[in-house]
Design an enzyme around this catalytic site. Structure first.
Site, PDB file in Angstrom:
ATOM      1  N   ALA A  48      -6.039  11.118  -2.431  1.00 16.12           N
ATOM      2  CA  ALA A  48      -5.115  10.049  -2.831  1.00 16.12           C
ATOM      3  C   ALA A  48      -4.073  10.719  -3.726  1.00 16.12           C
ATOM      4  O   ALA A  48      -4.236  10.799  -4.950  1.00 16.12           O
ATOM      5  CB  ALA A  48      -5.863   8.965  -3.577  1.00 16.12           C
ATOM      6  N   SER A 101      -2.711   8.722 -12.788  1.00 13.56           N
ATOM      7  CA  SER A 101      -3.630   9.054 -11.700  1.00 13.56           C
ATOM      8  C   SER A 101      -3.980   7.786 -10.939  1.00 13.56           C
ATOM      9  O   SER A 101      -3.254   6.788 -11.040  1.00 13.56           O
ATOM     10  CB  SER A 101      -4.881   9.737 -12.270  1.00 13.56           C
ATOM     11  OG  SER A 101      -5.649  10.273 -11.227  1.00 13.56           O
ATOM     12  N   ASN A 102      -5.058   7.797 -10.180  1.00 17.07           N
ATOM     13  CA  ASN A 102      -5.461   6.603  -9.425  1.00 17.07           C
ATOM     14  C   ASN A 102      -6.980   6.526  -9.359  1.00 17.07           C
ATOM     15  O   ASN A 102      -7.674   7.385  -9.899  1.00 17.07           O
ATOM     16  CB  ASN A 102      -4.826   6.619  -8.032  1.00 17.07           C
ATOM     17  CG  ASN A 102      -5.192   7.869  -7.271  1.00 17.07           C
ATOM     18  OD1 ASN A 102      -6.344   8.139  -7.006  1.00 17.07           O
ATOM     19  ND2 ASN A 102      -4.174   8.691  -6.955  1.00 17.07           N
ATOM     20  N   TYR A 103      -7.504   5.508  -8.683  1.00 17.22           N
ATOM     21  CA  TYR A 103      -8.947   5.227  -8.708  1.00 17.22           C
ATOM     22  C   TYR A 103      -9.776   6.068  -7.740  1.00 17.22           C
ATOM     23  O   TYR A 103     -10.968   5.873  -7.632  1.00 17.22           O
ATOM     24  CB  TYR A 103      -9.187   3.749  -8.386  1.00 17.22           C
ATOM     25  CG  TYR A 103      -8.720   2.810  -9.461  1.00 17.22           C
ATOM     26  CD1 TYR A 103      -9.280   2.853 -10.728  1.00 17.22           C
ATOM     27  CD2 TYR A 103      -7.733   1.863  -9.197  1.00 17.22           C
ATOM     28  CE1 TYR A 103      -8.856   1.989 -11.716  1.00 17.22           C
ATOM     29  CE2 TYR A 103      -7.310   0.996 -10.178  1.00 17.22           C
ATOM     30  CZ  TYR A 103      -7.870   1.055 -11.436  1.00 17.22           C
ATOM     31  OH  TYR A 103      -7.465   0.197 -12.411  1.00 17.22           O
TER      32      TYR A 103
END
Ligand code: CTP
Length: 403
Positions: free
Chosen positions: A275, A207-209
């Site tokens: 995102a 995943s991402n932030y």
């Protein structure tokens, strides 16, 4: 604000002293202000200060004791264009939610047809208590605007959410409401927000932030302007404040695309803030990958669908697709080439080189690009204000198309 009738209700909290500044801001902007205080509020700030600033006697009782003059809550409720309760204590919020009309302030609240803004201020634990949460949600369901308290040090010296929002921000929220463009009313908006999760095995993912804060703020800002908003939300704890925003929860990029594809035909404006992970694991394991068996597991990736480009290329005339570009370098060039590649009508660029912009912060600094126009550079602002700027830009594009 000129000539607007503003009722400012003050209740008994330490933040009451700040409301003097709020009264001053409205008067300076040309509004007529009538202050109503609860009996407890008078322990925190004097009516003399507020009547001097507002230029009108403060009302706090149903009758003036020495003359017997009756103050009509009905007249006051009808006179008001907006009613602002700041600070709003847990007790007043409970009374407003349940119709306990035992003082002039709550009685006027129940009588008014004006738009109501409520700026809660209380201790951290009181703010979190299920009864307060329920009461605030009840006020929201009545259509009242809740001006969320800020995080910070509280009168109890505890630190947390509960400080009344600063008077300047309360003023700006009300001002924005009066300046709102009517062009968002009834507009069907689709917003994507948050990260996506791409499965590796049943217990792990990539995943991402992203927290989704920016997209959720846009959903709220558009709903506040009367848009019908569907929010396709990746895994995050952030939720819209507006009960009218319809949330569709998804996990992966493919699920996000499916949700968008099914909503898009009935959408006027799509705002893609998510995102989205660029790659997914080709063959996620259906059992947990064990450490002993895999000294160094190899993951094979497949490209995820580009949701913004899919909608950009599928749009029919009249539909708008807005994208975001988070860049670290060659910002203008990258943003403009993304807008072209994905066939977008507008792209909002934020750069990780700007302090206060990007993932997880409560602020953002954006530049808006539209085909053939000079980009608009905005200063660093709270995500709530940035969301209002983006919605205002979308509204102006809708207006321009209607002309
Ligand atoms: N986007 C999308 N689907 C993807 C990737 C991006 O819908 N698979 C959308 C984002 O929500 C954003 C815009 O496209 O509105 C640009 O996202 P960004 O990650 O900056 O662009 P990419 O095309 O992924 O380019 P790169 O990662 O190479 O910068």
């Amino acid at each position: 604000m000129k000539g607007k009738h503003i009722v400012i209700g003050i209740t008994g909290g330490i933040a009451a002293y700040k409301t003097a500044t709020l009264v001053r801001l409205f008067v300076k902007a040309g509004a007529e202000v009538q202050v109503i205080m609860t009996p407890n509020a008078r322990e925190f700030i004097t009516p003399v200060t507020l009547s001097t600033l507002s230029g009108r006697p403060v009302i706090s009782e149903f009758f003036t004791a020495n003359t017997g003059e009756w103050h009509s809550h009905v007249d006051l409720g009808l006179w008001a264009d907006a009613m602002i309760i700041a600070p709003a204590t847990a007790s007043t919020i409970a009374k407003m939610a349940n119709g306990v009309a035992d003082n002039m302030l709550v009685t006027s609240y129940l009588s008014t047809r004006a738009t109501v803004f409520v700026a809660p201020a209380m201790d951290f634990d009181m703010m979190k208590h299920p009864s307060t949460v329920r009461n605030i949600n009840m006020l929201r369901s009545y259509g009242n605007h809740i001006i969320e308290p800020a995080d910070g040090e509280l009168a109890s010296h505890l630190v947390g959410k509960g400080r009344m929002e600063e008077p300047e921000n309360i003023f700006r929220t009300v001002e924005a409401y009066f300046n709102e463009s009517k062009s968002m009313r009834g507009v069907k908006m689709l917003v994507t927000a948050g990260p996506t999760r791409e499965k590796i095995d049943p217990v792990r993912y990539i995943s991402n932030y992203s927290t989704g804060k920016m997209g959720v703020a846009i959903a709220d800002a558009a709903a506040a302007q009367g848009a019908e908003v569907a929010l396709v939300l990746g895994p995050t704890d952030v939720r819209p404040q507006s009960p009218s925003v319809k949330v569709v929860n998804v996990e992966s990029a493919v699920e996000m695309l499916e949700a968008c594809n099914s909503l898009f035909p009935d959408t006027d404006v799509a705002v893609m803030t998510a995102a989205v992970a660029d790659y997914a694991v080709k063959n996620p394991a259906d059992k947990k990958i064990k450490r002993e068996n895999n000294a160094s597991p190899q993951l094979e990736f497949v490209k995820n669908p580009d949701i913004a480009a899919t909608l950009g290329n599928a749009k029919r005339s009249g539909q708008l697709v807005v994208g975001f570009a988070l860049e670290t370098d060659h910002e203008a060039e990258n943003a403009m080439s993304k807008m072209k590649r994905k066939n977008l009508d507008m792209i909002v660029m934020n750069s990780l080189r700007d302090a206060g912009a990007g993932f997880g912060t409560d602020t953002n600094k954006i530049t808006i690009y539209t085909p053939g126009e000079t980009p608009t550079v905005y200063p660093l602002k709270s995500k709530r204000e940035v969301a209002a700027d983006i919605v205002a830009k979308i509204a102006s594009m809708i207006d321009a198309r209607a002309d």
